[in-house]
Scaffold this active site. Structure first.
Site, PDB file in Angstrom:
ATOM      1  N   CYS A 385       1.076  -0.917  -0.325  1.00  0.00           N
ATOM      2  CA  CYS A 385       0.165  -0.230  -0.225  1.00  0.00           C
ATOM      3  C   CYS A 385       1.025   0.996   0.340  1.00  0.00           C
ATOM      4  O   CYS A 385       1.091   1.573  -0.906  1.00  0.00           O
ATOM      5  CB  CYS A 385      -0.723  -0.044   1.636  1.00  0.00           C
ATOM      6  SG  CYS A 385      -2.597   1.005   0.680  1.00  0.00           S
ATOM      7  N   HIS A 514      -3.197  -4.625   0.503  1.00  0.00           N
ATOM      8  CA  HIS A 514      -2.823  -4.810   2.021  1.00  0.00           C
ATOM      9  C   HIS A 514      -2.626  -6.631   1.315  1.00  0.00           C
ATOM     10  O   HIS A 514      -3.435  -7.127   1.609  1.00  0.00           O
ATOM     11  CB  HIS A 514      -3.649  -4.549   2.577  1.00  0.00           C
ATOM     12  CG  HIS A 514      -3.198  -3.047   3.403  1.00  0.00           C
ATOM     13  ND1 HIS A 514      -1.844  -3.116   4.295  1.00  0.00           N
ATOM     14  CD2 HIS A 514      -3.835  -2.340   2.934  1.00  0.00           C
ATOM     15  CE1 HIS A 514      -1.804  -1.662   4.812  1.00  0.00           C
ATOM     16  NE2 HIS A 514      -2.748  -0.904   3.847  1.00  0.00           N
ATOM     17  N   GLU A 516      -0.987  -9.540   2.738  1.00  0.00           N
ATOM     18  CA  GLU A 516      -0.615  -9.445   4.100  1.00  0.00           C
ATOM     19  C   GLU A 516      -1.962  -9.805   4.909  1.00  0.00           C
ATOM     20  O   GLU A 516      -1.807 -11.071   5.573  1.00  0.00           O
ATOM     21  CB  GLU A 516      -0.187  -8.730   4.255  1.00  0.00           C
ATOM     22  CG  GLU A 516      -0.811  -7.645   5.816  1.00  0.00           C
ATOM     23  CD  GLU A 516      -0.524  -5.944   4.771  1.00  0.00           C
ATOM     24  OE1 GLU A 516      -0.271  -6.840   3.950  1.00  0.00           O
ATOM     25  OE2 GLU A 516      -1.072  -6.067   4.756  1.00  0.00           O
TER      26      GLU A 516
HETATM   27  N1  GLN Z   1      -2.339   6.526   3.319  1.00  0.00           N
HETATM   28  C1  GLN Z   1      -1.979   5.949   1.838  1.00  0.00           C
HETATM   29  C2  GLN Z   1      -3.385   6.036   1.230  1.00  0.00           C
HETATM   30  O1  GLN Z   1      -4.156   6.313   2.133  1.00  0.00           O
HETATM   31  C3  GLN Z   1      -2.071   4.524   2.455  1.00  0.00           C
HETATM   32  C4  GLN Z   1      -2.121   3.906   3.046  1.00  0.00           C
HETATM   33  C5  GLN Z   1      -2.550   2.423   3.969  1.00  0.00           C
HETATM   34  O2  GLN Z   1      -0.967   2.245   3.611  1.00  0.00           O
HETATM   35  N2  GLN Z   1      -2.990   1.528   3.665  1.00  0.00           N
HETATM   36  O3  GLN Z   1      -4.170   6.024  -0.053  1.00  0.00           O
END
Ligand code: GLN
Length: 549
Positions: A385, A514, A516
């Site tokens: 992400c 994500h 994971e």
């Molecule tokens: N802050 C970033 C976004 O909102 C990444 C979010 C995250 O890593 N879950 O897109």
């Protein structure tokens, strides 16, 4: 045909928090699943938030996301990792959701003429929720983990609901998890367990089983005392000892014949044998890995609170077991990297570098430095992400020559906004449940690391991974990045959001999702497996190994 009778197992915690109720609940569910029963774990959390979405990982640990986009407590990660099963959002019951239901009904006038009360109105709502879930899921057994500890005001009405359900619905086992401290070696104290059980009894609930966490094996004497003072048969008092890995607990309970006892209580076939072969094999690999540990650096922001990255850590554990290697995680605080002149001083000894998800500016430049180091030194890299967004920022700055490139999350006025808000996020004002959430499929380009990882064995590759973000790779910059060699290996089929990117020169892969969150002990996240293989290969063949496709 009469309707199938659902069995219920309620797990309560006592004495103190952090005893591992989620792990106990998951382990019991595993023992039932291993015998062919369908299981659904649910969790009650007493707080008045609707969900976990707005909670700080520093205080509450990781926010877990389900396929349907529900943001839930990190215990759900444990359930799914143990059971290799994706759960729906209605498995999460919070005080917030229940109160909201009652208050909405009250405003509609559905209780007209009555004063609205915790009992029966709130307790009825909870019962209805659980019974509906039982019907929809058709589960043989529903396991209900009660958040918090017995005696908390927050879960008192839920315990009362369980008492009512046990009386009416039957087939319910109540398990109390306790802690048995040792004043000195061999001197185990059961008094806290006795008091805690009284508390449960005074709420009208008698535990059927007591599971004791302790520092040393529960002595026969302690077991006897617990049995005698808590009205629980001795064969229903179990040990939850210190373990090398949490995944050992099902096997430890199995050895103590836990299944036989619980099956008798909830009227299941207690003679059934389990199939735990695959589980045992993987646990064996974690406990006694064949090869020297792979050293992986997690460059993050909440590294002091390991629970904030629990799914990331577990995905590494699963994939290390898959490639039959040990694992050593180095927790690197990203903002510390910003202070060192040469990041090699910190990162040189690692076989792989990982940048996890995150929000807010702190530590961003440190993470970018770590990614630059990985790319230049051909250290395998995986980004999750935010770890993808920063891989793109790093590439834009140092390979494409776009000076000052950034995400508008961190620099609103950047000349090169290579990462920017998703179009649908521009008008979002409310913070709860408004990110891009949940599992979505993507198209994967042939000949990439991602295609190899997600290969379905029939010549194509499909991925459906869970999201939780507001920003994306700015479509206006994609061709500039690709022209300079960044591989966009997966995109969303409709919106074209960049989902996975890769480096060409060495192993580097990052996902907007994500990944994971869907890694399980018996089915590790595919790209984590590739990452671990690359780390292993680097040890075997040296740092110059270029990724094989
Ligand atoms: N802050 C970033 C976004 O909102 C990444 C979010 C995250 O890593 N879950 O897109």
């Amino acid at each position: 045909m009469p309707e199938k009778k659902t069995r219920f197992i309620v797990v309560t915690g006592s004495i103190m928090s952090g005893l591992g109720k989620g792990i106990v609940t998951s382990s019991i569910a595993k023992l039932l699943q291993a015998r062919g029963y369908s299981v659904v774990p649910i969790k009650f959390d007493g707080y008045l938030n609707i969900d976990c979405g707005t909670m700080n990982p520093f205080r509450h640990g990781e926010v877990f996301v389900l396929d349907d986009g529900t943001e839930v407590d990190m215990d759900f990660g444990t359930y799914e990792r143990f059971l290799n099963q994706s759960l729906p959002g209605n498995c999460s019951i919070t005080g917030g959701k229940m109160f909201q239901k009652v208050i909405t009904k009250e405003r509609k006038g559905e209780y007209i003429g009555r004063d609205v009360q915790i009992i029966p109105h709130l307790t009825n709502e909870i019962k209805e929720w659980i019974r509906n879930l039982a019907k929809e899921s058709k589960a043989d057994v529903i396991l209900i983990e009660v958040g918090g500890t017995i005696g908390d005001l927050e879960n008192a009405y839920f315990i009362e609901t369980m008492r009512q359900m046990r009386f009416v619905d039957g087939h319910m086992a109540v398990i109390q998890l306790t802690y048995v401290p040792s004043l000195s070696p061999g001197e185990q104290k059961t008094k806290p367990t006795q008091h805690a059980t009284r508390m449960l009894q005074s709420a009208g609930m008698q535990p059927d089983i007591i599971i004791a966490r302790e520092q040393e094996k529960l002595s026969e004497d302690a077991k006897k005392k617990i049995s005698q003072y808590c009205n629980v048969a001795e064969e229903n008092v179990f040990d939850d000892p210190l373990l090398h890995t949490v995944y050992e607990l099902p096997l430890v309970l199995e050895k103590q014949e836990f299944y036989k006892q619980i099956a008798k209580i909830i009227d299941l076939d207690h003679t059934k044998e389990p199939d735990l072969k695959e589980w045992e094999k993987r646990v064996g690999r974690i406990v006694k890995p064949k090869e020297r540990p792979l050293k992986i650096a997690i460059v993050g922001k909440y590294t002091a609170v390991k629970d904030a990255y629990i799914s990331v850590r577990e995905a590494l554990v699963h994939s290390a077991a898959e490639v039959n290697a040990g694992l050593e995680i180095g927790w690197i605080e990203a903002s510390d990297l910003e202070k060192v002149a040469n990041v090699a001083e910190v990162l040189a000894g690692f076989d792989g570098i990982l940048v996890p998800g995150g929000f807010g500016e702190r530590g961003i430049e440190g993470k970018i430095k770590a990614i630059e180091y990985a790319r230049e030194n051909k250290v395998p890299y995986i980004g999750l992400c935010l770890g993808l967004q920063l891989m793109v920022v790093e590439y834009a700055r140092h390979v494409c020559g776009l000076e000052g490139a950034n995400s508008t999350e961190f620099d609103k006025k950047t000349l090169h906004p290579v990462v920017d808000l998703l179009p649908e996020q521009h008008n979002v004002v409310k913070l709860g449940g408004t990110m891009r959430l949940g599992a979505q499929e993507c198209n994967i380009a042939k000949g990439t690391v991602s295609a190899k990882a997600y290969d379905d064995g029939k010549g194509s590759a499909k991925a459906s991974e869970r999201h939780r973000h507001r920003y994306e790779v700015n479509p206006a910059y994609v061709s500039a990045l690709v022209d300079r060699g960044l591989v966009v290996s997966a995109t969303h089929p409709v919106s074209n959001v960049v989902e996975i990117v890769e480096w060409k020169e060495s192993f580097g892969v990052a996902t907007q999702a994500h990944i994971e969150l869907k890694s399980r002990l018996e089915a590790p996240a595919p790209l984590f497996i590739e990452f671990m293989k690359a780390a292993k290969k680097r040890i075997e063949k040296g740092p110059e190994t270029v990724v094989e496709k």
